[in-house]
Design an enzyme around this catalytic site. Structure first.
Site, PDB file in Angstrom:
ATOM      1  N   GLY A  49       0.841  -1.196   0.000  1.00 61.77           N
ATOM      2  CA  GLY A  49       0.000   0.000   0.000  1.00 61.77           C
ATOM      3  C   GLY A  49       0.874   1.241   0.000  1.00 61.77           C
ATOM      4  N   GLY A 104       4.220   8.837   5.820  1.00 61.28           N
ATOM      5  CA  GLY A 104       4.248   9.004   4.366  1.00 61.28           C
ATOM      6  C   GLY A 104       4.965   7.830   3.724  1.00 61.28           C
ATOM      7  N   LYS A 106       3.736   3.611  19.999  1.00 60.91           N
ATOM      8  CA  LYS A 106       5.102   4.098  19.797  1.00 60.91           C
ATOM      9  C   LYS A 106       5.787   4.368  21.135  1.00 60.91           C
ATOM     10  CE  LYS A 106       3.908   6.015  15.273  1.00 60.91           C
ATOM     11  NZ  LYS A 106       3.292   7.155  14.573  1.00 60.91           N
TER      12      LYS A 106
HETATM   13  N1  LIG Z   1       1.480   5.102   5.943  1.00 59.18           N
HETATM   14  C1  LIG Z   1       2.413   5.610   6.741  1.00 59.18           C
HETATM   15  O1  LIG Z   1       2.738   6.787   6.660  1.00 59.18           O
HETATM   16  C2  LIG Z   1       3.080   4.748   7.774  1.00 59.18           C
HETATM   17  C3  LIG Z   1       4.121   5.285   8.541  1.00 59.18           C
HETATM   18  C4  LIG Z   1       4.788   4.479   9.472  1.00 59.18           C
HETATM   19  C5  LIG Z   1       4.382   3.167   9.632  1.00 59.18           C
HETATM   20  N2  LIG Z   1       3.343   2.667   8.879  1.00 59.18           N
HETATM   21  C6  LIG Z   1       2.965   1.276   9.079  1.00 59.18           C
HETATM   22  O2  LIG Z   1       3.229   0.565   7.887  1.00 59.18           O
HETATM   23  C7  LIG Z   1       2.293  -0.476   7.736  1.00 59.18           C
HETATM   24  C8  LIG Z   1       1.593  -0.342   6.376  1.00 59.18           C
HETATM   25  O3  LIG Z   1       0.946   0.905   6.334  1.00 59.18           O
HETATM   26  P1  LIG Z   1       0.351   1.473   4.944  1.00 59.18           P
HETATM   27  O4  LIG Z   1      -0.017   2.886   5.246  1.00 59.18           O
HETATM   28  O5  LIG Z   1       1.260   1.195   3.836  1.00 59.18           O
HETATM   29  O6  LIG Z   1      -0.989   0.600   4.811  1.00 59.18           O
HETATM   30  P2  LIG Z   1      -1.926   0.413   3.516  1.00 59.18           P
HETATM   31  O7  LIG Z   1      -3.298   0.207   4.044  1.00 59.18           O
HETATM   32  O8  LIG Z   1      -1.694   1.491   2.533  1.00 59.18           O
HETATM   33  O9  LIG Z   1      -1.394  -0.946   2.882  1.00 59.18           O
HETATM   34  C9  LIG Z   1      -1.646  -2.199   3.463  1.00 59.18           C
HETATM   35  C10 LIG Z   1      -1.331  -3.282   2.454  1.00 59.18           C
HETATM   36  O10 LIG Z   1      -1.535  -4.540   3.091  1.00 59.18           O
HETATM   37  C11 LIG Z   1      -2.265  -5.382   2.209  1.00 59.18           C
HETATM   38  N3  LIG Z   1      -3.027  -6.340   3.001  1.00 59.18           N
HETATM   39  C12 LIG Z   1      -3.986  -6.101   3.914  1.00 59.18           C
HETATM   40  N4  LIG Z   1      -4.468  -7.251   4.396  1.00 59.18           N
HETATM   41  C13 LIG Z   1      -3.805  -8.240   3.775  1.00 59.18           C
HETATM   42  C14 LIG Z   1      -3.866  -9.656   3.860  1.00 59.18           C
HETATM   43  N5  LIG Z   1      -4.700 -10.261   4.694  1.00 59.18           N
HETATM   44  N6  LIG Z   1      -3.042 -10.373   3.064  1.00 59.18           N
HETATM   45  C15 LIG Z   1      -2.186  -9.759   2.219  1.00 59.18           C
HETATM   46  N7  LIG Z   1      -2.074  -8.414   2.102  1.00 59.18           N
HETATM   47  C16 LIG Z   1      -2.887  -7.676   2.870  1.00 59.18           C
HETATM   48  C17 LIG Z   1      -3.148  -4.456   1.414  1.00 59.18           C
HETATM   49  O11 LIG Z   1      -3.552  -5.078   0.209  1.00 59.18           O
HETATM   50  C18 LIG Z   1      -2.199  -3.280   1.194  1.00 59.18           C
HETATM   51  O12 LIG Z   1      -1.384  -3.529   0.087  1.00 59.18           O
HETATM   52  C19 LIG Z   1       1.373  -0.389   8.948  1.00 59.18           C
HETATM   53  O13 LIG Z   1       1.866  -1.217   9.977  1.00 59.18           O
HETATM   54  C20 LIG Z   1       1.511   1.063   9.367  1.00 59.18           C
HETATM   55  O14 LIG Z   1       1.227   1.276  10.729  1.00 59.18           O
HETATM   56  C21 LIG Z   1       2.701   3.428   7.960  1.00 59.18           C
HETATM   57  N1  LIG Z   2      -0.887   7.707  11.424  1.00 56.26           N
HETATM   58  C1  LIG Z   2       0.473   7.946  11.780  1.00 56.26           C
HETATM   59  C2  LIG Z   2       1.380   7.401  10.695  1.00 56.26           C
HETATM   60  C3  LIG Z   2       2.782   7.206  11.142  1.00 56.26           C
HETATM   61  O1  LIG Z   2       2.921   6.164  12.022  1.00 56.26           O
HETATM   62  C4  LIG Z   2       0.686   9.437  11.983  1.00 56.26           C
HETATM   63  O2  LIG Z   2      -0.235  10.238  11.800  1.00 56.26           O
HETATM   64  O3  LIG Z   2       1.772   9.837  12.395  1.00 56.26           O
END
Ligand SMILES: NC(=O)c1ccc[n+]([C@@H]2O[C@H](COP(=O)([O-])OP(=O)(O)OC[C@H]3O[C@@H](n4cnc5c(N)ncnc54)[C@H](O)[C@@H]3O)[C@@H](O)[C@H]2O)c1
Ligand SMILES: N[C@@H](CCO)C(=O)O
Ligand code: NA
Length: 444
Positions: free
Chosen positions: A25, A318, A216
Site C-alpha cells: 500500500g 508518508g 510508539k
Molecule cells: N502510511 C504511513 O505513513 C506509515 C508510517 C509508518 C508506519 N506505517 C505502518 O506501515 C504499515 C503499512 O501501512 P500502509 O499505510 O502502507 O498501509 P496500507 O493500508 O496502505 O497498505 C496495506 C497493504 O496490506 C495489504 N493487506 C492487507 N491485508 C492483507 C492480507 N490479509 N493479506 C495480504 N495483504 C494484505 C493491502 O492489500 C495493502 O497492500 C502499517 O503497519 C503502518 O502502521 C505506515
Molecule cells: N498515522 C500515523 C502514521 C505514522 O505512524 C501518523 O499520523 O503519524
C-alpha cells in the site's frame, strides 16, 4: 581456472537476498519502487543483490503496476516458501500478521516491519522467536517513520543511561493541533478539514485517540529503559477533548498544546526505579524545541546521562519517508546475512516496573472563571493545599463580576492533581473550569 573464494565475489555475483514483501500500500509501493530503482546501489551497500521474490496483497487484481508473477493473496504461503530469506511486513495490525511473522522468525527468516501496533503488544514473543532461530528483527519504520530513532536507542546509545524520551510521534494529531493553534478553530471543525485534505485517515481513531502514539511510546520506553513496556502500560489520552479554549489559554501564557509521548525513568525517594510511559496533550512554552514542530512532522527529544540532550526531527509518516527506514533495515539484514553477523536482540535486562499514571509526577495548568470577591483565591488555593499540591504561579484578570484565574502547579502526583481539579470544579465560587492541562518545560 582457480576456484573463486566467496570473499572475492563482487556483490552483483553473490547469491541474492530473497525478499518477500507482505502488503503493498502506501509504504509497500514505495519500498517496491526503491528496491527496483536503486537495485545496483543497494546490492553494493548490502554486499549482495536484494531481490523481491513475492508480494502479498489483499487484491492482486488491483495491482497492474506490479509484475503479475510476484503477486499473491496468500501471505502465509509466501512466508513459508523455501526461496524466501527475509520477510518485509507492511500490512499492519495484529492478526493475522502476528502468526506470519512468528512463522518467518521460527524458520530463521529475518523480519523487517513497520508495525507498531504488533510490536507494542507482542515484541517479547517476536524477539524470543528471533533469538531461538538466530533471525534478525528490525523495525525502524514503526516509530517516527523516516527519522533514525530506534537504531540510535538500540545501538548508538547502548552504552549510556537514558532517563527520558519525549516527543511528537503522531503526525495527524500534530497537524490538527498546529491548525487549531493557527486558526483558533475547534477540534471537530479542524479534524474535518484535515480529513478533507488527506492529513487524517478515513478512520482517524487510532491517531486522534492516541492509540498510535501509545504504541510508539511503548516501543520507545522498552528500548530506552531496557524493560518490557506494552501498549497497555501506557497511560493514553487523545486530542478529542482539546478545545479552542485550551489553545487560547495556552496562547495567553505564551504556550501551545502538543500531543506528547513521554517516557521517563523515575527514581523514588527510597531509590527504587520504575518507568513511566504516557501520551496526552501538554502545554509547552512556545520557546520549547517541540513547539516549533508543525504540521505532520515528528520530533523526539532524548535525555541520557552522558550524552545529555539529543533531538531527532523529520518526517514521521508518508510512503517514501517510511520506505527509507524500511530500506535501511533491509540493508542491515542483508549485510548481516552476507557477513554472518546478527542485529541487536531484545534488551530487557533492567526489567523495570511500570509506575501507574496516578503516581507519576506531573504539573498542571488550570484556568478558571471565578466569582470576583474576597476569599475566592483563598478557597481555590486551599483546595490545592489540601491535596499537597504546591502552586508555582497564579494569574488573575478581572472582567465585570467574574475573574479569570490561572494556576500553574509544581510537580505533584497526577492523582493528587486530578483530585484537586475535581474538588475545585465543585466550589460554588467557581463558575467554569475553562481549561485543565498538564504542562512541560519552563517558561522563558
Ligand atoms: N502510511 C504511513 O505513513 C506509515 C508510517 C509508518 C508506519 N506505517 C505502518 O506501515 C504499515 C503499512 O501501512 P500502509 O499505510 O502502507 O498501509 P496500507 O493500508 O496502505 O497498505 C496495506 C497493504 O496490506 C495489504 N493487506 C492487507 N491485508 C492483507 C492480507 N490479509 N493479506 C495480504 N495483504 C494484505 C493491502 O492489500 C495493502 O497492500 C502499517 O503497519 C503502518 O502502521 C505506515
Ligand atoms: N498515522 C500515523 C502514521 C505514522 O505512524 C501518523 O499520523 O503519524
Ligand atoms: Na524511525
Amino acid at each position: 581456472m582457480s576456484p573463486v573464494s566467496p570473499k572475492s565475489l563482487s556483490p552483483a555475483d553473490r547469491a541474492p537476498i530473497r525478499v518477500a514483501m507482505l502488503g503493498c500500500g502506501t509504504v509497500g509501493s514505495e519500498v517496491a519502487r526503491l528496491l527496483t530503482e536503486q537495485a545496483g546501489e543497494l546490492a553494493a551497500r548490502a554486499g549482495a543483490p536484494v531481490e523481491l521474490v513475492g508480494i502479498a496483497v489483499r487484491r492482486p487484481d488491483k495491482h497492474p503496476e506490479l509484475p503479475a508473477e510476484l503477486l499473491t493473496d496468500d501471505a502465509a504461503a509466501l512466508v513459508a516458501r523455501d526461496d524466501v530469506d527475509v520477510v518485509v511486513e507492511l500490512v499492519g495490525g495484529i492478526d493475522p500478521v502476528r502468526s506470519w511473522l512468528l512463522t518467518a522468525l521460527n524458520a530463521g527468516k529475518s523480519v523487517v516491519t513497520a508495525n507498531k501496533a504488533l510490536l507494542a503488544e507482542y515484541s517479547a514473543e517476536l524477539f524470543e522467536a528471533s533469538d531461538a532461530s538466530g533471525a534478525d528483527l528490525y523495525f525502524e519504520a514503526a516509530v517516527a517513520g523516516a527519522i533514525p530513532l530506534l537504531r540510535p536507542l538500540r545501538e548508538s546509545l547502548a552504552g549510556d543511561r537514558i532517563t527520558r524520551v519525549m516527543g511528537i510521534v503522531n503526525g495527524t494529531t500534530n497537524y490538527i493541533l498546529s491548525a487549531m493553534d493557527a486558526t483558533g478553530a475547534g477540534y471537530a471543525e479542524t479534524l474535518d478539514e484535515a480529513s478533507r485534505l488527506g492529513y487524517a485517515e478515513a478512520d482517524p481513531t487510532a491517531d486522534v485517540d492516541g492509540y498510535d502514539a501509545a504504541s510508539k511510546a511503548a516501543i520507545l520506553a522498552s528500548l530506552a529503559f531496557h524493560s518490557r513496556v506494552t501498549a497497555k502500560d501506557v497511560h493514553r489520552e487523545g486530542i478529542a477533548d482539546v478545545t479552542a479554549s485550551d489553545l487560547a489559554a495556552a496562547r495567553t501564557l505564551g504556550r501551545t498544546v502538543k500531543l506528547l509521548a513521554i517516557c521517563e525513568r523515575v527514581t523514588a525517594d527510597d531509590g527504587t526505579e520504575s518507568v513511566s510511559a504516557r501520551v496526552h496533550p501538554v502545554m509547552i512554552p512556545r520557546s520549547h524545541q517541540l513547539a516549533g514542530v508543525g504540521g505532520a512532522f515528528n520530533a523526539v527529544y532524548v535525555e541520557a546521562d552522558a550524552a545529555g540532550e539529543l533531538m531527532f526531527y523529520g518526517q514521521g509518516a508518508g510512503g517514501a519517508p517510511t520506505a527509507s527506514a524500511v530500506l535501511g533495515d533491509l540493508v542491515a539484514v542483508a549485510r548481516n546475512q552476507v557477513l554472518g553477523g546478527r542485529g541487536p536482540r531484545e534488551s530487557a535486562h533492567a526489567a523495570l516496573p511500570v509506575r501507574p499514571m496516578g503516581q507519576t509526577p506531573t504539573r498542571y495548568h488550570v484556568s478558571l472563571d471565578v466569582a470576583d470577591r474576597a476569599g475566592v483565591l483563598a478557597q481555590v488555593a486551599q483546595a490545592f493545599a489540601a491535596h499537597g499540591v504546591s502552586i508555582a504561579a497564579v494569574r488573575q484578570r478581572d472582567a465585570n463580576d467574574t475573574a479569570s484565574l490561572v494556576v500553574v502547579t509544581h510537580l505533584a502526583p497526577d492523582a493528587a492533581l486530578q483530585s484537586t481539579v475535581d474538588e475545585i470544579a465543585k466550589l460554588d465560587v467557581v463558575h467554569d473550569v475553562v481549561s485543565v492541562m498538564r504542562v512541560e518545560g519552563e517558561d522563558a
